[in-house]
Design an enzyme around this catalytic site. Structure first.
Site, PDB file in Angstrom:
ATOM      1  N   ASP A 126     -11.842 -61.683 -54.435  1.00  0.00           N
ATOM      2  CA  ASP A 126     -13.090 -60.937 -54.440  1.00  0.00           C
ATOM      3  C   ASP A 126     -12.880 -59.442 -54.640  1.00  0.00           C
ATOM      4  O   ASP A 126     -13.810 -58.725 -55.005  1.00  0.00           O
ATOM      5  CB  ASP A 126     -13.843 -61.155 -53.118  1.00  0.00           C
ATOM      6  CG  ASP A 126     -14.168 -62.607 -52.878  1.00  0.00           C
ATOM      7  OD1 ASP A 126     -14.766 -63.215 -53.775  1.00  0.00           O
ATOM      8  OD2 ASP A 126     -13.821 -63.136 -51.806  1.00  0.00           O
ATOM      9  N   HIS A 180      -7.788 -63.551 -46.079  1.00  0.00           N
ATOM     10  CA  HIS A 180      -8.458 -64.796 -46.455  1.00  0.00           C
ATOM     11  C   HIS A 180      -8.284 -65.795 -45.332  1.00  0.00           C
ATOM     12  O   HIS A 180      -7.264 -65.797 -44.622  1.00  0.00           O
ATOM     13  CB  HIS A 180      -7.862 -65.358 -47.755  1.00  0.00           C
ATOM     14  CG  HIS A 180      -8.704 -66.412 -48.389  1.00  0.00           C
ATOM     15  ND1 HIS A 180      -8.641 -67.731 -48.019  1.00  0.00           N
ATOM     16  CD2 HIS A 180      -9.642 -66.337 -49.386  1.00  0.00           C
ATOM     17  CE1 HIS A 180      -9.506 -68.428 -48.749  1.00  0.00           C
ATOM     18  NE2 HIS A 180     -10.111 -67.618 -49.571  1.00  0.00           N
TER      19      HIS A 180
END
Length: 445
Positions: free
Chosen positions: A379, A321
């Site tokens: 995700d 991320h």
């Protein structure tokens, strides 16, 4: 003077909370105050830097630049911390609901029972959209992407609600906030139904927010639709986890568009468009595509080797991320929900989930990924949950937009209410041609 020639003199930093930046060639200097927030890293105030030294700062992607002050969401990427208005995401995910989180983000405090009831009713009774606006969908091609339709229709809302778009009027801002949060699920569901060629399903005032979304997506006029409580719970949790994430690309887009004084529907439409990118809101869709490409557990080592190979175009989606350098706290929560959803819906043997679990296990034992802190993010599992409750892949980012609208609105309100608000205007490091004179076309080589 060149940027490398600048020398930082920070001896008095800790005592005076000021950096002194000096150009050794000219002797000119600039005092840069250190501005501290309530939590997290401090920031250097560089507002006078150009005036003092004729230089800008250079920060591609704004990864190290605080473009605004905000009291909404805090992230500590190293520690894996996410706070909404100071409340840990783990507590909100366990004990709260999306409507309560929406109130918290907009108003700054958790509501009383009465406040939550009033807020929920306001949202519930604003869910219908104007019939003329609904007919806009007839102008889209049947195979148009739902995000294209949502972005266009949201922007068009300004043509229907122009009587309450004075951004300097607090009451108008409140009306807008309730309208957009209430109506976006209806618009999203209409986009889905248009893609299928099915009749639009109107919202129901007897259903809560997540249940209403599912009913509008999946109900048909010819038979009753049975809502699954686990699917409703999972969707509400996903909305909580996706409600806000500080100054991400789409939120920054909403702020930048809103800083011009544009109507709020235009600003939210800009956020929808920014969210559409596969590196942002489309990442969970990319995870499922990646898992399908890998195919079986036996292929995992081959694809992990490809992910490490810089000459390969294969990317390990759902890992790592931009902000988190530790486990994404949302990923831990959503992983447990994915098991619950698949078990409740009779899909516990889902091959993609099994593949995802094995990929996670193998990758987290690999020194390459551990050393780079490439841990699973939100995700990685959200797409599997969406798929399990029947939401098609083309709608994944739309579902993200429904949740993130609350965060966009909270940031837009915070910005508009700031008396010191200025139009966003990033600067650049120009690397193009220097001045040159026009040459007549007949004389050009």
């Amino acid at each position: 003077m060149t940027a490398p020639a600048l020398a930082m003199e920070a001896a008095a930093q800790m005592t005076q909370k000021t950096f002194k930046l000096t150009d050794p060639e000219s002797g000119r200097s600039s005092a840069l105050p250190v501005r501290s927030g309530t939590i997290g890293p401090a920031a250097l105030d560089i507002a006078t830097l150009y005036k003092d030294l004729d230089v800008f700062t250079y920060d591609p992607g704004f990864g190290m630049t605080a473009a605004t002050e905000s009291g909404i969401t805090y992230i500590d990427g190293d520690a894996g911390v996410l706070l909404y208005r100071g409340y840990p995401i783990e507590q909100l995910a366990e004990k709260s609901s999306f409507m309560e989180v929406a109130y918290l983000l907009l108003m700054g405090e958790l509501p009383t029972a009465k406040q939550l009831q009033e807020f929920t009713c306001n949202i519930r009774y604003h869910t219908m959209i104007n019939e003329w606006l609904l007919r806009f969908f007839n102008g889209f091609h049947a195979n148009a992407h739902p995000m294209a339709m949502v972005s266009g229709v949201v922007a068009s809302m300004s043509a229907f609600y122009h009587d309450s778009m004075d951004i300097h009027n607090p009451r108008h801002r409140e009306i807008f906030s309730h309208r957009i949060i209430a109506k976006l699920p209806t618009i999203a569901a209409a986009a889905h139904k248009h893609s299928l060629g099915q009749p639009f399903i109107y919202p129901r005032n007897d259903l809560d927010y997540a249940a209403n979304v599912l009913n509008m997506l999946f109900a048909v006029p010819c038979e009753p639709y049975q809502l699954d409580p686990v699917a409703c719970e999972a969707l509400d949790l996903l909305f909580v986890l996706h409600a806000d994430h500080e100054q991400n690309a789409s939120t920054s887009t909403v702020r930048l568009a809103g800083s011009t004084g544009a109507n709020p529907y235009a600003a939210i439409s800009a956020g929808v468009s920014a969210l559409w990118g596969p590196a942002h809101g489309g990442a969970n869709e990319a995870v499922l595509s990646m898992l399908e490409q890998i195919g079986t557990v036996d292929n995992i080592p081959k694809y992990l080797a490809m992910a490490k190979d810089k000459s390969s175009h294969f990317r390990l989606m759902g890992f790592g991320h931009r902000v988190y350098k530790n486990f994404d706290p949302r990923a831990k929560i959503i992983r447990e929900m994915s098991h619950k959803v698949l078990a409740a819906l009779g899909r516990s043997d889902n091959p993609l989930l099994e593949l995802a679990q094995r990929l996670e296990e193998i990758a987290l034992k690999d020194e390459y990924f551990l050393s780079r802190k490439l841990y699973p993010n939100v995700d990685f599992y959200s797409g599997i949950i969406y798929s399990a409750i029947g939401i098609p892949r083309s709608m994944f980012t739309v579902m993200f937009a429904i949740a993130r609208t609350v965060g966009w609105v909270a940031h837009w309100q915070e910005m508009i209410s700031d008396p010191g608000m200025r139009i966003g205007r990033p600067r650049q490091l120009y690397i193009g041609a220097t001045r040159r004179d026009y040459v007549d076309i007949g004389r050009r080589a």
